[in-house]
Design an enzyme around this catalytic site. Structure first.
Site, PDB file in Angstrom:
ATOM      1  N   GLU A  49      46.098  45.011  34.955  1.00 49.72           N
ATOM      2  CA  GLU A  49      46.382  46.194  35.737  1.00 49.72           C
ATOM      3  C   GLU A  49      47.885  46.180  36.012  1.00 49.72           C
ATOM      4  O   GLU A  49      48.413  45.164  36.458  1.00 49.72           O
ATOM      5  CB  GLU A  49      45.616  46.130  37.070  1.00 49.72           C
ATOM      6  CG  GLU A  49      45.604  47.478  37.725  1.00 49.72           C
ATOM      7  CD  GLU A  49      45.196  47.445  39.180  1.00 49.72           C
ATOM      8  OE1 GLU A  49      44.532  46.502  39.613  1.00 49.72           O
ATOM      9  OE2 GLU A  49      45.571  48.403  39.879  1.00 49.72           O
ATOM     10  N   ARG A  54      39.076  30.923  35.855  1.00 41.72           N
ATOM     11  CA  ARG A  54      40.464  31.324  35.979  1.00 41.72           C
ATOM     12  C   ARG A  54      41.324  30.101  36.268  1.00 41.72           C
ATOM     13  O   ARG A  54      40.825  29.082  36.726  1.00 41.72           O
ATOM     14  CB  ARG A  54      40.639  32.365  37.085  1.00 41.72           C
ATOM     15  CG  ARG A  54      40.432  31.828  38.492  1.00 41.72           C
ATOM     16  CD  ARG A  54      40.369  32.933  39.533  1.00 41.72           C
ATOM     17  NE  ARG A  54      41.636  33.607  39.716  1.00 41.72           N
ATOM     18  CZ  ARG A  54      41.841  34.903  39.427  1.00 41.72           C
ATOM     19  NH1 ARG A  54      40.861  35.638  38.945  1.00 41.72           N
ATOM     20  NH2 ARG A  54      43.008  35.450  39.631  1.00 41.72           N
ATOM     21  N   LYS A  90      48.661  38.858  42.566  1.00 45.67           N
ATOM     22  CA  LYS A  90      49.812  39.757  42.479  1.00 45.67           C
ATOM     23  C   LYS A  90      50.125  40.395  43.827  1.00 45.67           C
ATOM     24  O   LYS A  90      51.282  40.617  44.157  1.00 45.67           O
ATOM     25  CB  LYS A  90      49.544  40.839  41.424  1.00 45.67           C
ATOM     26  CG  LYS A  90      49.747  40.331  40.019  1.00 45.67           C
ATOM     27  CD  LYS A  90      49.444  41.406  38.984  1.00 45.67           C
ATOM     28  CE  LYS A  90      47.968  41.644  38.851  1.00 45.67           C
ATOM     29  NZ  LYS A  90      47.619  42.594  37.800  1.00 45.67           N
TER      30      LYS A  90
HETATM   31  P1  ATP Z   1      45.644  39.036  40.457  1.00 45.81           P
HETATM   32  O1  ATP Z   1      44.484  38.773  41.345  1.00 45.81           O
HETATM   33  O2  ATP Z   1      46.601  37.905  40.333  1.00 45.81           O
HETATM   34  O3  ATP Z   1      46.295  40.323  40.754  1.00 45.81           O
HETATM   35  P2  ATP Z   1      44.036  40.155  38.480  1.00 45.81           P
HETATM   36  O4  ATP Z   1      42.879  39.451  37.886  1.00 45.81           O
HETATM   37  O5  ATP Z   1      43.780  41.241  39.439  1.00 45.81           O
HETATM   38  O6  ATP Z   1      45.035  39.090  39.013  1.00 45.81           O
HETATM   39  P3  ATP Z   1      44.662  41.771  36.238  1.00 45.81           P
HETATM   40  O7  ATP Z   1      45.944  42.384  35.881  1.00 45.81           O
HETATM   41  O8  ATP Z   1      43.551  42.640  36.631  1.00 45.81           O
HETATM   42  O9  ATP Z   1      44.966  40.724  37.380  1.00 45.81           O
HETATM   43  O10 ATP Z   1      44.177  40.750  35.140  1.00 45.81           O
HETATM   44  C1  ATP Z   1      44.435  40.859  33.764  1.00 45.81           C
HETATM   45  C2  ATP Z   1      43.716  39.768  33.077  1.00 45.81           C
HETATM   46  O11 ATP Z   1      44.267  38.521  33.448  1.00 45.81           O
HETATM   47  C3  ATP Z   1      42.256  39.720  33.451  1.00 45.81           C
HETATM   48  O12 ATP Z   1      41.500  39.598  32.268  1.00 45.81           O
HETATM   49  C4  ATP Z   1      42.125  38.514  34.304  1.00 45.81           C
HETATM   50  O13 ATP Z   1      40.888  37.932  34.125  1.00 45.81           O
HETATM   51  C5  ATP Z   1      43.256  37.636  33.805  1.00 45.81           C
HETATM   52  N1  ATP Z   1      43.711  36.739  34.848  1.00 45.81           N
HETATM   53  C6  ATP Z   1      44.286  37.058  36.018  1.00 45.81           C
HETATM   54  N2  ATP Z   1      44.521  35.976  36.768  1.00 45.81           N
HETATM   55  C7  ATP Z   1      44.090  34.919  36.034  1.00 45.81           C
HETATM   56  C8  ATP Z   1      44.060  33.512  36.246  1.00 45.81           C
HETATM   57  N3  ATP Z   1      44.500  32.957  37.368  1.00 45.81           N
HETATM   58  N4  ATP Z   1      43.546  32.728  35.261  1.00 45.81           N
HETATM   59  C9  ATP Z   1      43.105  33.272  34.128  1.00 45.81           C
HETATM   60  N5  ATP Z   1      43.109  34.576  33.865  1.00 45.81           N
HETATM   61  C10 ATP Z   1      43.593  35.406  34.801  1.00 45.81           C
HETATM   62 MG    MG Z   2      43.787  42.582  40.594  1.00 45.36          MG
END
Ligand code: ATP
Ligand code: MG
Length: 753
Positions: A34, A265, A275
Site C-alpha cells: 500500500e 512476517r 509504516k
Molecule cells: P506495515 O504494517 O508496516 O504498514 P503492511 O503489511 O501494512 O506493513 P503493505 O504495504 O500493506 O504493508 O504490505 C505489502 C506487503 O509487504 C504485504 O504483502 C505484506 O505482507 C508485506 N510485509 C509487510 N511487512 C512485512 C514484514 N514485517 N515481514 C514480511 N512481509 C511484510
Molecule cells: Mg498496512
C-alpha cells in the site's frame, strides 16, 4: 546470489507440488504494497521472497499498489517503492499495476454478487454492527437489513456510488454466515463510503473497496498463481476463496484461480516496523526523514551503507517460516559485515583525536609507507601511501595515563606500534589547566620502520599524520531503540546518533570505493551531505557485534561457511628475510612448529606474545598451540588489541583437546567464551558440560535413541541404509554436543548390526 543458492522453503514445496500435479503451468507472484509510507526491511523480506520465487520457477512477479485507502496514499510513496525494489535488484518488467485502476471492474463484481443474492447493503452504525457480529464463543445475529431484496440492494449500492449518502450511512457486505466459526466470515464488509480525494483517481469515487474484496480479485485479474502474504491474513483466506468461487470470472489463463499462502512476517529486534509508526517518527522530527540512516526503511538502510546483496543475503538467511519469531538485529549486521569485508578498502581515521608530537623526528621531514588496502585473507591487491610526520593524531582512547595492568595501548613510558610505521614511546603528557590531556610527547625508534620489527610492544594502534589529515564529519549510529521490542511509548536511544570530527588519512577520500573500513572502527559510507572539502561519513556497521556480549543468544548462525581464503601461490610469495630469520629462531626454540605457522606468528607480535606465554605453560603441545593461535585465536580476536585471556588459559584449552577431554568443536566454543569473557578453559568446559562423552555413556545414549525410534531401526535393518543419517542426527542431538561424530557413527553402526 544465484537462484540455485536460495534455500528451499515450504512455499517452494507448495509450488513444486502445484506444478507437478498440473494445477498451474506457470508461476506468477505479486508484491502488493500500500503506498502509504516508505518500504522497510519487512517489505524487503516479502519482495525478496516473491521476486525470487518467480525467478526460480521462470515465472514473473507483479508489482501492484494496493491503493484503496485514499487518505494516506501518495505518489511519493509509489516512487519510493519502485526505486527501492529496483535497488534491491528486482524487476517487475511491464507488470506494474494499481488496484485503483480496477475500481470500475471491482464495482461490477460487487453488483454481480448482489445480483446473485450474495451481497447486501447494511445500514447499521459501526458499533451496532460490531455488536451483531457476536464473539469467538457466541454466534453473530443477522442485521435487520440482511434480507433486503436484490433490487433494493442494487438501488442503494448505486446511490452509494453516486454520493447520495454520508460516510458511515451504509456499507456493502458479503452475505456469508453470521454464525461462522471464523469470525471473518460473518458477512465481511466489501465497500464503504469515503468522500476523500484519491491520489490517482481524484474525486471519481466516493466508495472504496476493502482489502478482502480488492485483493483476491486483483490477484484473479492479473492471473496470479500464488498469492503469498503474512500470517495475520490466515483467517482472511476463507473470504479470499469465497469471493473467487462465487463470481463467474473469466477463465484463468493458467488453468486455476489464485490461492493464498501465508508465511511469518519479519519481526526484527530493536526495530519498529509499522509504516504508521515510522511515519510518526518522521512527522515528529525524531529522525531527519524516511531515509535517516537509523530508520529500518530501505532508503535509510541504503544511506547507512547497506548493500542490496547484504539485504538479499539476510532475507535468505532468515528463511521463510510458518511461525512468528523475533530475529535479532545482529543477523542483519552480520550480513553487511560479510559483504563489506571483501570490498571495503582499509584506511585509518582517528575519530576522537589527540595530538602526538614525535620529538626526535625532524620538523620538516615526512615519509610515506606503502599500506595494503586489504588484509591478506581477502586476497585482493592494492595499496595506498600513508604519510608519516612529526605531528600525528591518535585515538584518545588509545592512551591512558594510569593504565590498568592489561592495557595494551599507549601509556606514559610504554611503547606501542603505530600501524605500518614505527614503534613509539610516550615520553611526556601535556595537560591544560583543567587537567585535560591536550598533547602527548613521544619518541620513535627509527629501527622499527615499516611495522616489521618483532619487538614485543603493548599493541598496535592506528594514527593519522596531522600535516595532511582530512577533516571529516563522522556520524556514528547506534540502534534507534534500546528496547528489544520497542513500542510507541519507548524512548529513542539518546546515543543513536553521535557526530564526531574525525581526522582521516589523506588518501582515503579519493579511493574508488563506495565503502571504507576505518581500521579498528567499522565500515563507513559517504553521506550525500558531504562535499569535496569536507566529506561526511556514516557508520554502516561496527567491526564486531558489540551487542552480542549483552544478549548472548544473538550470535548469528552463518547461512553458509565463509569461503576459505585462497592460499597464496607458494612460488609467488616473497618472504622478508628478517621475518624468515625470526621464524627460524622461533622454530629452533619450539620443536615441531610448522614453518608457515611460525611465519604468521612473527609477523603478528600480538599472536607471538600469546603463543610464547602459552608454550611456556604447555611445552609439550607447542605445535598445536601454534596452530590454534594462528588459526582460531587470530580469527576470533581479529579486531581486538587487548585479549581477555592469557597464554596459560590457551595452553589449558589446547591440552584439553590434545588429551581428548573435549572435542575440537567444543574447544572452539570454549575459545569463543574465553575471547569474550576470559576465565579458565577447564571451568568453562565444566560449566558448559562439554567434556566429551565416554564410550559407555555414548553406547547408553545410542540404546535410548534406538528404543525411541523402533520404526526407523526396523526400516534400516530391512535395507534402508539412508536412515543412518537420521539416527546419527538423533544421537548427536541427544548427546547435547558431547559426542564425537566419528566414534558415534562407529558405535551406532555396530548397535544397528
Ligand atoms: P506495515 O504494517 O508496516 O504498514 P503492511 O503489511 O501494512 O506493513 P503493505 O504495504 O500493506 O504493508 O504490505 C505489502 C506487503 O509487504 C504485504 O504483502 C505484506 O505482507 C508485506 N510485509 C509487510 N511487512 C512485512 C514484514 N514485517 N515481514 C514480511 N512481509 C511484510
Ligand atoms: Mg498496512
Amino acid at each position: 546470489m544465484s537462484d540455485a543458492e536460495h534455500r528451499d522453503n515450504f512455499i517452494v514445496d507448495i509450488i513444486e507440488r502445484d506444478l507437478a500435479r498440473g494445477r498451474h503451468d506457470r508461476v506468477v507472484t505479486r508484491f502488493p504494497p500500500e503506498p502509504n509510507g516508505y518500504p522497510h526491511i519487512g517489505h524487503a523480506k516479502s519482495i525478496c521472497l516473491n521476486f525470487s520465487l518467480a525467478q526460480r520457477f521462470g515465472g514473473r512477479c507483479h508489482l501492484r499498489f494496493d491503493d484503496t485507502n485514499p487518505e494516506k496514499e501518495s505518489m511519493e510513496y509509489v516512487e519510493a517503492m519502485k526505486r527501492d525494489i529496483a535497488w534491491l535488484g528486482f524487476d517487475w518488467g511491464e507488470h506494474l499495476y494499481f488496484a485503483s485502476d480496477y475500481y470500475e471492474w471491482l464495482y461490477d463484481c460487487a453488483v454481480a454478487l448482489i445480483e446473485k443474492g450474495l451481497a447486501y447493503v447494511d445500514s447499521l452504525d459501526e458499533a451496532t454492527m460490531r455488536e451483531y457480529r457476536g464473539t469467538v464463543t457466541e454466534p453473530g445475529r443477522p442485521s435487520p437489513h440482511r434480507d433486503r431484496s436484490v433490487e433494493e440492494n442494487l438501488d442503494l449500492f448505486r446511490r452509494m456510488r453516486e454520493g447520495e449518502f454520508a460516510e458511515g450511512a451504509h456499507v456493502l457486505r458479503a452475505k456469508i454466515d453470521m454464525s461462522a466459526a471464523n469470525m471473518k466470515m460473518r458477512d465481511p464488509a466489501l465497500y464503504r463510503i469515503k468522500k476523500a480525494h484519491h491520489y490517482r483517481r481524484g474525486d471519481d469515487w466516493v466508495i472504496y473497496p476493502l482489502y478482502d474484496f480488492t485483493h483476491c480479485l486483483s490477484d484473479a485479474k492479473e492471473q496470479i498463481t500464488h498469492s503469498i502474504c503474512t500470517l495475520e491474513f490466515e483467517n482472511n483466506r476463507d473470504i479470499y476463496d469465497w469471493v473467487l468461487e462465487n463470481l463467474d470470472l473469466a477463465p484463468y489463463e493458467s488453468g486455476t484461480r489464485p490461492h493464498q499462502f501465508e508465511f511469518a512476517r519479519l519481526n526484527l529486534s530493536h526495530t519498529m516496523m509499522s509504516k504508521r509508526k515510522l511515519l510518526a517518527l518522521v512527522e515528529q522530527g525524531v529522525v531527519t526523514g524516511w531515509d535517516d540512516p537509523r530508520m529500518p526503511t530501505i532508503s535509510g538502510m541504503r544511506r547507512k551503507g547497506f548493500t542490496p546483496a547484504s539485504i538479499r543475503a539476510f532475507a535468505d538467511m532468515i528463511g521463510v517460516a510458518k511461525n512468528n519469531s523475533l530475529v535479532d538485529l545482529g543477523k542483519l549486521e552480520f550480513c553487511i559485515r560479510e559483504d563489506l569485508n571483501d570490498v571495503a578498502p582499509r584506511v585509518m581515521c582517528v575519530l576522537n583525536p589527540i595530538k602526538v608530537v614525535i620529538e626526535n623526528y625532524p620538523e620538516e621531514q615526512t615519509e610515506t609507507f606503502d599500506a595494503p588496502l586489504f588484509p591478506a585473507d581477502v586476497g585482493k591487491p592494492g595499496s595506498r601511501d600513508v604519510t608519516f610526520s612529526r605531528e600525528l593524531y591518535i585515538e584518545r582512547d588509545d592512551f591512558m595515563k594510569d593504565p590498568p595492568k592489561k592495557y595494551y595501548r599507549l601509556s606514559p613510558g610504554a611503547e606501542v606500534r603505530l600501524r605500518y610505521a614505527y614503534i613509539v614511546k610516550c615520553e611526556q603528557v601535556i595537560e591544560n589547566d583543567a587537567g585535560e590531556i591536550v598533547e602527548l610527547r613521544c619518541s620513535y625508534d627509527p629501527d622499527t620502520k615499516g611495522g616489521k620489527s618483532t619487538r614485543k610492544v603493548r599493541g598496535t594502534i592506528h594514527w593519522v599524520s596531522a600535516h595532511d589529515a582530512v577533516d571529516a564529519e563522522v556520524r556514528m549510529y547506534d540502534r534507534l531503540f534500546l528496547a528489544e521490542q520497542p513500542s510507541e511509548q519507548d524512548e529513542v536511544n539518546p546515543a543513536s546518533l553521535t557526530v564526531l570530527e574525525g581526522k582521516l588519512e589523506a588518501a582515503a577520500p579519493s579511493l574508488e570505493a563506495t565503502h571504507l573500513q576505518f581500521e579498528r572502527q567499522g565500515y563507513f559510507v559517504h553521506d550525500p551531505d558531504g562535499t569535496a572539502d569536507r566529506p561526511v561519513f556514516n557508520l554502516t556497521v561496527t567491526l564486531k557485534d558489540s551487542w552480542a556480549k549483552q544478549t548472548k543468544a544473538s550470535a548469528p548462525e552463518p547461512a553458509k561457511a565463509r569461503p576459505k581464503p585462497k592460499p597464496q601461490e607458494a612460488t609467488a610469495r616473497v618472504v622478508d628475510p628478517e621475518d624468515q630469520a625470526a621464524a627460524d629462531a622461533l622454530r629452533a626454540r619450539h620443536a615441531g612448529l610448522d614453518g608457515d605457522d611460525a611465519l604468521r606468528l612473527v609477523r603478528e607480535p600480538r599472536l607471538a606474545a600469546l603463543f610464547e606465554a602459552a608454550a611456556g605453560a604447555a611445552p609439550t603441545h607447542t605445535a598445536e598451540l601454534a596452530k590454534w593461535t594462528v588459526n582460531e585465536v587470530a580469527a576470533a580476536t581479529k579486531e581486538q588489541s587487548e585479549l581477555a585471556f592469557d597464554g596459560p588459559a590457551l595452553a589449558e584449552l589446547v591440552s584439553l583437546v590434545a588429551d581428548e577431554t573435549i572435542s575440537t568443536r567444543a574447544a572452539k566454543s570454549v575459545l569463543a567464551e574465553l575471547v569474550e569473557k576470559g576465565g579458565s578453559a577447564t571451568a568453562i568446559v565444566e560449566a558448559q558440560g562439554l567434556d566429551r562423552m565416554g564410550d559407555d555413556a555414548l553406547a547408553k545414549t545410542i540404546d535410548e535413541v534406538l528404543a525411541q525410534h523402533p520404526v526407523e531401526v526396523e526400516r534400516y535393518r530391512a535395507g534402508e541404509k539412508k536412515l543412518l543419517g537420521f539416527l546419527l542426527g538423533q544421537v548427536m542431538r541427544a548427546a547435547g554436543g558431547r559426542a564425537d561424530a566419528k566414534s558415534t557413527r562407529q558405535l551406532l553402526t555396530k548397535a544397528l548390526g
